[in-house]
Scaffold this motif. Structure first.
Motif, PDB file in Angstrom:
ATOM      1  N   ILE A   1       0.964  -1.247  -0.142  1.00  0.00           N
ATOM      2  CA  ILE A   1       0.061   0.072  -0.054  1.00  0.00           C
ATOM      3  C   ILE A   1       0.788   1.390  -0.133  1.00  0.00           C
ATOM      4  O   ILE A   1       1.682   1.496   0.834  1.00  0.00           O
ATOM      5  CB  ILE A   1      -0.922  -0.008   1.209  1.00  0.00           C
ATOM      6  N   GLY A   2       0.516   2.134  -0.842  1.00  0.00           N
ATOM      7  CA  GLY A   2       1.176   3.577  -0.851  1.00  0.00           C
ATOM      8  C   GLY A   2       0.118   4.553  -0.855  1.00  0.00           C
ATOM      9  O   GLY A   2      -1.042   4.483  -1.623  1.00  0.00           O
ATOM     10  N   LEU A   3       0.121   5.581   0.171  1.00  0.00           N
ATOM     11  CA  LEU A   3      -0.895   6.391   0.039  1.00  0.00           C
ATOM     12  C   LEU A   3      -0.003   7.900   0.348  1.00  0.00           C
ATOM     13  O   LEU A   3       0.723   7.926   1.221  1.00  0.00           O
ATOM     14  CB  LEU A   3      -1.566   6.141   1.446  1.00  0.00           C
ATOM     15  N   PHE A   4      -0.658   8.923  -0.330  1.00  0.00           N
ATOM     16  CA  PHE A   4      -0.379  10.268  -0.411  1.00  0.00           C
ATOM     17  C   PHE A   4      -1.602  11.041   0.232  1.00  0.00           C
ATOM     18  O   PHE A   4      -2.739  10.693  -0.375  1.00  0.00           O
ATOM     19  CB  PHE A   4       0.207  10.654  -1.569  1.00  0.00           C
ATOM     20  N   ILE A   5      -1.480  11.929   1.213  1.00  0.00           N
ATOM     21  CA  ILE A   5      -2.629  12.903   1.683  1.00  0.00           C
ATOM     22  C   ILE A   5      -1.883  14.280   1.353  1.00  0.00           C
ATOM     23  O   ILE A   5      -0.810  14.495   2.043  1.00  0.00           O
ATOM     24  CB  ILE A   5      -2.868  12.490   2.607  1.00  0.00           C
ATOM     25  N   PHE A   6      -2.505  15.091   0.883  1.00  0.00           N
ATOM     26  CA  PHE A   6      -2.112  16.558   0.800  1.00  0.00           C
ATOM     27  C   PHE A   6      -3.286  17.459   1.862  1.00  0.00           C
ATOM     28  O   PHE A   6      -4.272  17.340   1.292  1.00  0.00           O
ATOM     29  CB  PHE A   6      -2.084  16.906  -0.688  1.00  0.00           C
ATOM     30  N   SER A   7      -2.739  18.098   2.713  1.00  0.00           N
ATOM     31  CA  SER A   7      -3.794  18.958   3.308  1.00  0.00           C
ATOM     32  C   SER A   7      -4.186  20.437   2.655  1.00  0.00           C
ATOM     33  O   SER A   7      -3.486  20.582   1.479  1.00  0.00           O
ATOM     34  CB  SER A   7      -3.250  19.239   4.817  1.00  0.00           C
ATOM     35  N   ALA A   8      -4.858  21.065   3.073  1.00  0.00           N
ATOM     36  CA  ALA A   8      -5.565  22.149   2.354  1.00  0.00           C
ATOM     37  C   ALA A   8      -4.109  23.189   2.456  1.00  0.00           C
ATOM     38  O   ALA A   8      -4.069  24.267   1.352  1.00  0.00           O
ATOM     39  CB  ALA A   8      -6.630  22.913   3.176  1.00  0.00           C
ATOM     40  N   THR A   9      -3.373  23.225   3.406  1.00  0.00           N
ATOM     41  CA  THR A   9      -2.185  23.956   3.246  1.00  0.00           C
ATOM     42  C   THR A   9      -0.834  23.483   2.515  1.00  0.00           C
ATOM     43  O   THR A   9      -0.003  24.027   2.369  1.00  0.00           O
ATOM     44  CB  THR A   9      -1.515  24.122   4.705  1.00  0.00           C
ATOM     45  N   GLY A  10      -1.098  22.451   1.780  1.00  0.00           N
ATOM     46  CA  GLY A  10      -0.242  21.678   0.796  1.00  0.00           C
ATOM     47  C   GLY A  10       0.869  21.028   1.625  1.00  0.00           C
ATOM     48  O   GLY A  10       1.722  20.418   0.830  1.00  0.00           O
ATOM     49  N   LYS A  11       0.722  20.676   2.821  1.00  0.00           N
ATOM     50  CA  LYS A  11       1.548  19.715   3.486  1.00  0.00           C
ATOM     51  C   LYS A  11       1.227  18.175   3.024  1.00  0.00           C
ATOM     52  O   LYS A  11       0.178  17.917   3.088  1.00  0.00           O
ATOM     53  CB  LYS A  11       1.414  19.933   4.898  1.00  0.00           C
ATOM     54  N   MET A  12       2.315  17.534   2.663  1.00  0.00           N
ATOM     55  CA  MET A  12       2.078  16.138   2.114  1.00  0.00           C
ATOM     56  C   MET A  12       2.419  14.994   3.418  1.00  0.00           C
ATOM     57  O   MET A  12       3.379  15.214   4.019  1.00  0.00           O
ATOM     58  CB  MET A  12       3.108  15.737   1.038  1.00  0.00           C
ATOM     59  N   TYR A  13       1.194  14.063   3.344  1.00  0.00           N
ATOM     60  CA  TYR A  13       1.470  13.005   4.445  1.00  0.00           C
ATOM     61  C   TYR A  13       1.507  11.483   3.564  1.00  0.00           C
ATOM     62  O   TYR A  13       0.823  11.635   2.436  1.00  0.00           O
ATOM     63  CB  TYR A  13       0.404  12.752   5.454  1.00  0.00           C
ATOM     64  N   GLU A  14       2.370  10.620   3.852  1.00  0.00           N
ATOM     65  CA  GLU A  14       2.572   9.758   3.256  1.00  0.00           C
ATOM     66  C   GLU A  14       2.718   8.395   4.054  1.00  0.00           C
ATOM     67  O   GLU A  14       3.181   8.570   5.131  1.00  0.00           O
ATOM     68  CB  GLU A  14       3.659   9.655   2.143  1.00  0.00           C
ATOM     69  N   SER A  15       2.272   7.366   3.439  1.00  0.00           N
ATOM     70  CA  SER A  15       2.492   5.853   4.138  1.00  0.00           C
ATOM     71  C   SER A  15       2.543   5.147   3.329  1.00  0.00           C
ATOM     72  O   SER A  15       1.854   4.963   2.360  1.00  0.00           O
ATOM     73  CB  SER A  15       1.160   5.769   5.066  1.00  0.00           C
ATOM     74  N   ALA A  16       3.756   4.012   3.449  1.00  0.00           N
ATOM     75  CA  ALA A  16       3.857   3.009   2.340  1.00  0.00           C
ATOM     76  C   ALA A  16       4.212   1.655   3.270  1.00  0.00           C
ATOM     77  O   ALA A  16       5.055   1.786   4.124  1.00  0.00           O
ATOM     78  CB  ALA A  16       4.900   3.402   1.479  1.00  0.00           C
ATOM     79  N   LYS A  17       3.931   0.560   2.687  1.00  0.00           N
ATOM     80  CA  LYS A  17       4.364  -0.581   3.171  1.00  0.00           C
ATOM     81  C   LYS A  17       4.520  -1.630   1.866  1.00  0.00           C
ATOM     82  O   LYS A  17       3.613  -1.866   1.249  1.00  0.00           O
ATOM     83  CB  LYS A  17       3.218  -1.111   4.064  1.00  0.00           C
ATOM     84  N   PRO A  18       5.723  -2.022   1.525  1.00  0.00           N
ATOM     85  CA  PRO A  18       6.894  -1.954   2.312  1.00  0.00           C
ATOM     86  C   PRO A  18       7.695  -0.503   2.025  1.00  0.00           C
ATOM     87  O   PRO A  18       8.320  -0.151   2.903  1.00  0.00           O
ATOM     88  CB  PRO A  18       7.628  -2.917   1.507  1.00  0.00           C
ATOM     89  N   SER A  19       7.657  -0.057   0.872  1.00  0.00           N
ATOM     90  CA  SER A  19       8.300   1.446   0.544  1.00  0.00           C
ATOM     91  C   SER A  19       7.666   1.934  -0.775  1.00  0.00           C
ATOM     92  O   SER A  19       7.270   1.324  -1.381  1.00  0.00           O
ATOM     93  CB  SER A  19       9.939   1.336   0.510  1.00  0.00           C
ATOM     94  N   MET A  20       7.684   3.305  -0.566  1.00  0.00           N
ATOM     95  CA  MET A  20       6.880   4.106  -1.629  1.00  0.00           C
ATOM     96  C   MET A  20       7.784   3.978  -2.817  1.00  0.00           C
ATOM     97  O   MET A  20       7.082   3.680  -3.983  1.00  0.00           O
ATOM     98  CB  MET A  20       7.003   5.416  -1.089  1.00  0.00           C
ATOM     99  N   ASN A  21       9.088   3.815  -2.923  1.00  0.00           N
ATOM    100  CA  ASN A  21      10.025   3.710  -4.085  1.00  0.00           C
ATOM    101  C   ASN A  21       9.516   2.213  -4.663  1.00  0.00           C
ATOM    102  O   ASN A  21       9.367   2.295  -6.036  1.00  0.00           O
ATOM    103  CB  ASN A  21      11.346   3.905  -3.776  1.00  0.00           C
ATOM    104  N   ARG A  22       9.322   1.186  -3.700  1.00  0.00           N
ATOM    105  CA  ARG A  22       8.961  -0.046  -4.380  1.00  0.00           C
ATOM    106  C   ARG A  22       7.675  -0.089  -4.949  1.00  0.00           C
ATOM    107  O   ARG A  22       7.410  -0.628  -6.038  1.00  0.00           O
ATOM    108  CB  ARG A  22       9.154  -1.083  -3.568  1.00  0.00           C
ATOM    109  N   ILE A  23       6.672   0.756  -4.293  1.00  0.00           N
ATOM    110  CA  ILE A  23       5.338   0.767  -4.819  1.00  0.00           C
ATOM    111  C   ILE A  23       5.134   1.388  -6.120  1.00  0.00           C
ATOM    112  O   ILE A  23       4.633   0.947  -7.135  1.00  0.00           O
ATOM    113  CB  ILE A  23       4.393   1.098  -3.691  1.00  0.00           C
ATOM    114  N   ILE A  24       5.882   2.547  -6.186  1.00  0.00           N
ATOM    115  CA  ILE A  24       5.731   3.514  -7.402  1.00  0.00           C
ATOM    116  C   ILE A  24       6.385   2.783  -8.605  1.00  0.00           C
ATOM    117  O   ILE A  24       5.948   2.678  -9.506  1.00  0.00           O
ATOM    118  CB  ILE A  24       6.456   4.841  -7.044  1.00  0.00           C
TER     119      ILE A  24
END
Length: 93
Positions: free
Chosen positions: A43-66
């Motif tokens: 799983i790879g998840l990106f969340i962007f807040s209204a202020t533009g701040k990015m939150y991410e979570s990935a299992k095992p890693s975002m590089n691998r998932i992308i």
């Protein structure tokens, strides 16, 4: 006891909106982690807040998932447009 139906619309009060974002973001990240553990899903998840701040979570890693996404989408020819900013994540596996 039954909950009332929630009508989805933008929360007008900025303080309430930030609090709701924080709570819902935490819940979404928790559910993504649970899904990954229970179902052995990547799983790879990106969340962007209204202020533009990015939150991410990935299992095992975002590089691998992308990297996996790019490999599979290239072979099927069914590719969603990913932002050019993905180089922030370095070389993909």
């Amino acid at each position: 006891m039954v909950r009332g139906k929630v009508h989805l619309k933008k929360i007008q009060n900025p303080v309430n909106r930030r609090v709701t974002f924080s709570k819902r973001k935490s819940g979404l990240l928790k559910k993504a982690k649970e899904l990954s553990v229970l179902c052995d899903a990547e799983i790879g998840l990106f969340i962007f807040s209204a202020t533009g701040k990015m939150y991410e979570s990935a299992k095992p890693s975002m590089n691998r998932i992308i990297g996996k996404y790019q490999k599979i989408s290239a072979s099927t020819g069914d590719k969603l447009e990913l932002s050019d900013n993905l180089e922030l994540y370095g070389t993909f596996i």
